[in-house]
Design a protein around this motif. Structure first.
Motif, PDB file in Angstrom:
ATOM      1  N   LEU A 120       0.837  -1.198   0.000  1.00 13.59           N
ATOM      2  CA  LEU A 120       0.000   0.000   0.000  1.00 13.59           C
ATOM      3  C   LEU A 120       0.874   1.251   0.000  1.00 13.59           C
ATOM      4  O   LEU A 120       0.665   2.161  -0.795  1.00 13.59           O
ATOM      5  N   LEU A 121       1.868   1.252   0.883  1.00 12.77           N
ATOM      6  CA  LEU A 121       2.708   2.445   1.026  1.00 12.77           C
ATOM      7  C   LEU A 121       3.486   2.727  -0.257  1.00 12.77           C
ATOM      8  O   LEU A 121       3.407   3.818  -0.822  1.00 12.77           O
ATOM      9  N   VAL A 122       4.227   1.749  -0.737  1.00 11.52           N
ATOM     10  CA  VAL A 122       5.120   1.980  -1.883  1.00 11.52           C
ATOM     11  C   VAL A 122       4.349   1.950  -3.202  1.00 11.52           C
ATOM     12  O   VAL A 122       4.482   2.840  -4.034  1.00 11.52           O
ATOM     13  N   GLY A 123       3.504   0.923  -3.348  1.00 12.76           N
ATOM     14  CA  GLY A 123       2.829   0.734  -4.634  1.00 12.76           C
ATOM     15  C   GLY A 123       1.643   1.652  -4.850  1.00 12.76           C
ATOM     16  O   GLY A 123       1.455   2.196  -5.949  1.00 12.76           O
ATOM     17  N   GLN A 124       0.819   1.842  -3.812  1.00 11.24           N
ATOM     18  CA  GLN A 124      -0.410   2.616  -3.991  1.00 11.24           C
ATOM     19  C   GLN A 124      -0.246   4.073  -3.591  1.00 11.24           C
ATOM     20  O   GLN A 124      -0.723   4.970  -4.273  1.00 11.24           O
ATOM     21  N   LEU A 125       0.423   4.326  -2.460  1.00 13.25           N
ATOM     22  CA  LEU A 125       0.540   5.698  -1.978  1.00 13.25           C
ATOM     23  C   LEU A 125       1.821   6.371  -2.466  1.00 13.25           C
ATOM     24  O   LEU A 125       1.982   7.589  -2.338  1.00 13.25           O
TER      25      LEU A 125
END
Lengths: 251, 224, 480
Positions: A120-125
């Motif tokens: 979530l942190l690296v890929g989405q946000l």
């Protein structure tokens, strides 16, 4: 973005600090986190042990509870993988066994929106530096399901490298399974211990004081033995390292 | 009582009920997006071939066409091989110039082959990427037993017989198999085993020494 | 199968206590794994080759009957004879019949796992025919009355000193060192006479080509070439799933197999023959097509992919379970991850119930499989069958006595309602009080979980669950 926290029954009951760290971290990054209280268990243990039919009601509960969120984040690679990679199969079984096509349709809606925390942190946000401070020698164990099912790749390491004060050391034979495997650790206790012995040896070889990972189940297995050996090494979930800041008194 | 054949075919038919009746074997599309050809010059391929053959601890020499007979005599002498078997159609210019008796294979018994020092053959194709020589019983190769029983195999490969990879080699071989049912042997280095503690030992049952002469190539580079 | 075999955990316990085996297995699997990684990384199109390999196998299995009929025709056209065997007994009878028909009492045999599956050597021995294993490792095992522990290097559990002892006892040699070179030389001399005198050779088949009738043996030592070239009669035994449609398909599998198997760009020898060739090699060729449970595997749409297997053993070498227990713990000729899915499907789930659980589902096997068999998927699928089988067998009150089934049912009920789940969390906290008085739990009383605390402390439940914290925080935020 409406982010729902899928804490997992395991973390909810045994590792509440990890859940609090996820909330603190995401709020610090400016996101609102919701926690649907109807969530219980995703059914991974039932599914993987062969009780697939028994897991179907749990999958139904999950898709109902988490419908409507933009993203669903979990601090567990294996539970996230259960939903994203295996709920499709449960949908098929529901059709075969019970003639129910609804589950498969709901899974198709919800499952792709489930992410493990580093994803979530690296890929989405799109963040790598989350502003964390953690002045310790740390080694990272990539858990099998985050590595081979979710394929999180370098995401956790990118996040860890950006942490201030950290001394990140590479774990030898990192990609080899620690021997947990859910009920495997119980059913095949001897083999599980043989695998764990090797993992411990590699962790101790790094002279790290903290072993981290994206899954508390593997960490409980590794940490339980580190504790029994009075090794002076502890296990800490990735979320807790990323949530730590210079303001924290915690060590 | 139905025969085993009918019963097995029946079981398969029943087991694949999920496959639509209208679907035929040829209907199933198989994509082949792997490399079909190596984009390399002839010299580069020959170079790679020599390197990869040598990787298997086989000996490789580059030989000018005019000096083949002398080199064949030299390498046989160096191995102490005085009696070599060869297929009847081995070209005269590939026969050792002197010092070595060449026995043409005219139905030699297996015991006779077992007692001969070595064998000289050509090949059907050489594969650069894997360092493989392939024999298919075609011209200059003879039958399979002659390159199997003697302990020393000297194989001559024309530089233009070297191809890049397995797909190119298979397309060279396929016609001989389809039309004449030719037996094919892929040889990559000498016989070897790693059965004892994974310690590699060259030579168990097949020839313990494989020596390859690349004919017509640039003689500057000599690997061994 | 004769009688129930011991379960995987029981056999693994014995194997794990054998320090020599642990050392040998660890060394062997790590070495081959590293070699494989090197030669696989060398190919820029490895993933494309894997995908084509998988697709070819899938297409074959969807139309297996057509491909086998085509193979039968092409082999016959090329001068060979095709036999069909429903099961092990039938295959053994066919092979023994051919051997006896030629008045032979000895056969020279090249390593074939399929022949181990049908216990061919024992069946021949019962009919007065001696099968001589010619692969170095198989010879070691045969001389010692032992069993294979790895597809590729069957005697990997033996070290050089043990092999020397076996040779001194059984081969006609007086002096022998433990140098592998010398040991291999002793085997060469011993077997050379056998090759020259054998009237019948027996092999397995790595592949067979429906289009041309060609059959392949992929090997290293040259014993495969010997057995398929020198004896006047050749018999090859193959599982029905080994057929490939066209000769061109070999360009894919001859890249996938050696790199996955021995970690070489190409294995020393690959022999391809097409029926019989005048003046070259055996003048009589028999191909035996074996079912022996394969059509049952084919019937299961998820299990079917198991038949993609080309017996490379890459999954064995990367498996964290296999690399520690070795092959014997699986009690099957097919060990490792592939054995854990193939064996229960071939012999019936009830006869190998523990094998689908002999894995952590780490997925390393799927990652290296050259034909993309999703082994974890099939393992989980088979676990489902094990559970169903048990449930059907122990219906009613007996099912409720099974501790695992009872625990799973209880948990499923707890998780089906928020109220029950939260109550269970509170009860668990109360229940652990006597165990966790001084920090982590270091001993659990007998039963399912006692294996855990043999080596690990168990974390005590915290004072507050996450949801309790959340509800409190929400409450205080709402008040503010």
């Amino acid at each position: 973005m409406r982010v729902a926290l899928f804490i997992t029954c395991f973390n909810d009951t045994l590792f509440p600090d990890t859940g609090r760290a996820v909330v603190r971290l995401l709020e610090r990054l400016g996101h609102e986190v919701e926690f649907p209280l109807d969530q219980t268990c995703c059914g991974q243990m039932h599914f993987n042990t062969g009780y697939q039919v028994e897991a179907i009601p749990l999958a139904r509960r999950f898709v109902r509870t988490f419908a409507g969120y933009d993203a669903i984040v979990s601090p567990s690679g294996s539970c996230a993988a259960m939903v994203r990679d295996y709920y499709g199969r449960l949908g098929e079984i529901a059709v075969e066994e019970q003639g129910d096509t609804a589950l498969a349709e709901q899974v198709a809606q919800v499952a792709p929106r489930v992410f493990e925390l580093s994803e979530l942190l690296v890929g989405q946000l799109g963040v790598e530096d989350v502003g964390a401070y953690y002045p310790h020698r740390v080694t990272y164990h990539p858990t099998c399901h985050s590595l081979r099912l979710l394929k999180v790749g370098e995401a956790p390491l990118k996040l860890l490298r950006a942490v201030r004060g950290i001394d990140l050391v590479e774990l030898p034979e990192a990609e080899e399974c620690c021997g947990f495997g859910g009920t495997f650790a119980i059913k095949n206790a001897d083999t599980s211990m043989a695998m764990l012995s090797d993992k411990l040896r590699h962790v101790l070889d790094t002279r790290a004081e903290v072993c981290t990972a994206g899954d508390n189940s593997c960490l409980m297995h590794i940490g339980g033995a580190l504790s029994r050996q009075r090794s002076g090494v502890r296990t800490v979930h990735l979320a807790e390292i990323l949530a730590a800041t210079e303001d924290d008194a915690r060590v | 009582m139905s025969s085993a054949r009918e019963e097995i075919l029946g079981r398969i038919h029943a087991a694949t009920r999920d496959v639509p009746e209208s679907e035929k074997a040829d209907d199933v599309a198989v994509t082949r997006s792997y490399r079909q050809r190596h984009e390399a010059s002839r010299d580069e391929l020959v170079e790679l071939f020599a390197e990869r053959v040598a990787d298997y601890r086989a000996t490789v020499h580059h030989v000018r066409r005019a000096s083949v007979a002398d080199v064949v005599a030299e390498v046989c002498e160096a191995r102490g091989a005085t009696r070599m078997v060869a297929p009847a159609d081995l070209p005269t210019e590939w026969r050792p110039s002197d010092g070595v008796e060449v026995i043409a294979d005219e139905n030699l018994s297996h015991e006779q082959l077992d007692g001969i020092d070595g064998v000289i053959t050509g090949c059907a194709v050489g594969i650069a990427e894997t360092g493989t020589i392939v024999l298919d019983g075609g011209p200059r190769q003879g039958r399979r037993a002659i390159s199997l029983l003697p302990d020393y195999h000297l194989c001559l490969v024309e530089a233009d017989q070297v191809v890049g990879g397995m797909p190119e080699a298979v397309s060279v071989l396929v016609d001989g198999v389809r039309s004449a049912g030719r037996p094919v042997t892929f040889i990559s280095g000498p016989s070897a085993t790693s059965d004892i503690e994974l310690d590699r030992v060259e030579g168990v049952h097949g020839p313990r020494t494989l020596e390859v002469l690349i004919v017509g190539a640039d003689p500057r580079t000599t690997a061994s | 199968m004769s009688g129930p075999s011991p379960s995987f955990p029981e056999s693994a316990r014995v194997a794990l206590a054998n320090t020599q085996l642990r050392r040998n297995m660890g060394y062997a699997t790590q070495t081959i794994r590293a070699k494989r990684a090197l030669v696989v990384d060398e190919l820029p199109d490895w993933e494309e080759l894997r995908e084509t390999g998988r697709a070819i196998k899938e297409s074959v299995l969807r139309h297996l009957d057509e491909h086998l009929e085509a193979l039968e025709q092409s082999v016959t056209r090329a001068g060979g004879q095709v036999h069909w065997a429903r099961d092990a007994d039938e295959a053994n009878r066919i092979i023994a019949g051919i051997v006896s028909g030629h008045g032979a009492t000895e056969i020279a045999k090249v390593k074939s796992i399929t022949s181990d599956e049908i216990k061919l050597n024992e069946a021949l021995a019962a009919r007065g025919i001696e099968a001589i294993e010619t692969d170095l490792a198989e010879l070691i095992i045969q001389l010692d009355g032992d069993e294979s522990s790895h597809f590729l290097v069957p005697a990997i559990h033996r070290n050089r000193a043990e092999i020397r002892e076996i040779f001194l006892e059984h081969l006609d040699v007086d002096e022998l060192s433990d140098d592998p070179r010398e040991l291999a030389e002793a085997a060469r001399l011993h077997l050379r006479e056998k090759f020259l005198s054998a009237r019948v050779g027996v092999s397995g088949a790595n592949f067979a080509i429906a289009e041309t009738g060609s059959v392949l043996v992929v090997e290293s030592e040259g014993n495969g070439r010997m057995c398929t070239t020198l004896p006047p009669v050749l018999i090859s035994l193959m599982g029905i799933e080994k057929v490939l449609p066209t000769f061109q398909d070999l360009e894919v599998f001859l890249q996938l197999l050696p790199r996955s198997s021995t970690g070489e760009r190409m294995n020393p020898y690959t022999s391809v023959w097409t029926g019989t060739s005048e003046g070259d090699g055996p003048q009589e060729f028999h191909l035996v097509l074996l079912d022996n449970g394969r059509t049952a595997v084919l019937r299961d749409e998820i299990g079917r992919q198991t038949l993609n297997c080309i017996r490379c053993s890459a999954c064995l070498n990367v498996c964290p379970v296999y690399s520690r227990t070795g092959g014997h713990a699986y009690n099957s000729v097919y060990p490792g991850p592939i054995g854990a899915i193939l064996t229960p499907q071939l012999v019936g789930i009830h006869a190998a119930e523990s094998l689908p659980y002999a894995s952590t589902l780490c997925g390393a096997c799927y990652e290296v499989c050259p034909v993309k068999i999703n082994i974890p998927e099939v393992l989980v699928h088979l676990r489902g069958k094990v559970v169903r089988h048990k449930q059907a067998e122990h219906s009613g009150w007996r099912a409720r006595l099974d501790p695992e089934a009872a625990a799973m049912a209880a948990m499923a009920r707890v998780f089906s309602s928020r109220a029950r789940y939260e109550r269970a969390q509170r009860l668990a906290r109360l229940g652990q009080a006597p165990l966790a008085r001084r920090g982590p739990i270091s001993h659990l009383p007998g039963g399912l979980m006692s294996g855990w605390t043999a080596m690990r402390d168990l974390k005590a439940l915290p004072q507050r669950t996450f949801r309790e914290w959340w509800v409190e925080r929400d409450g205080s935020r709402a008040d503010a």
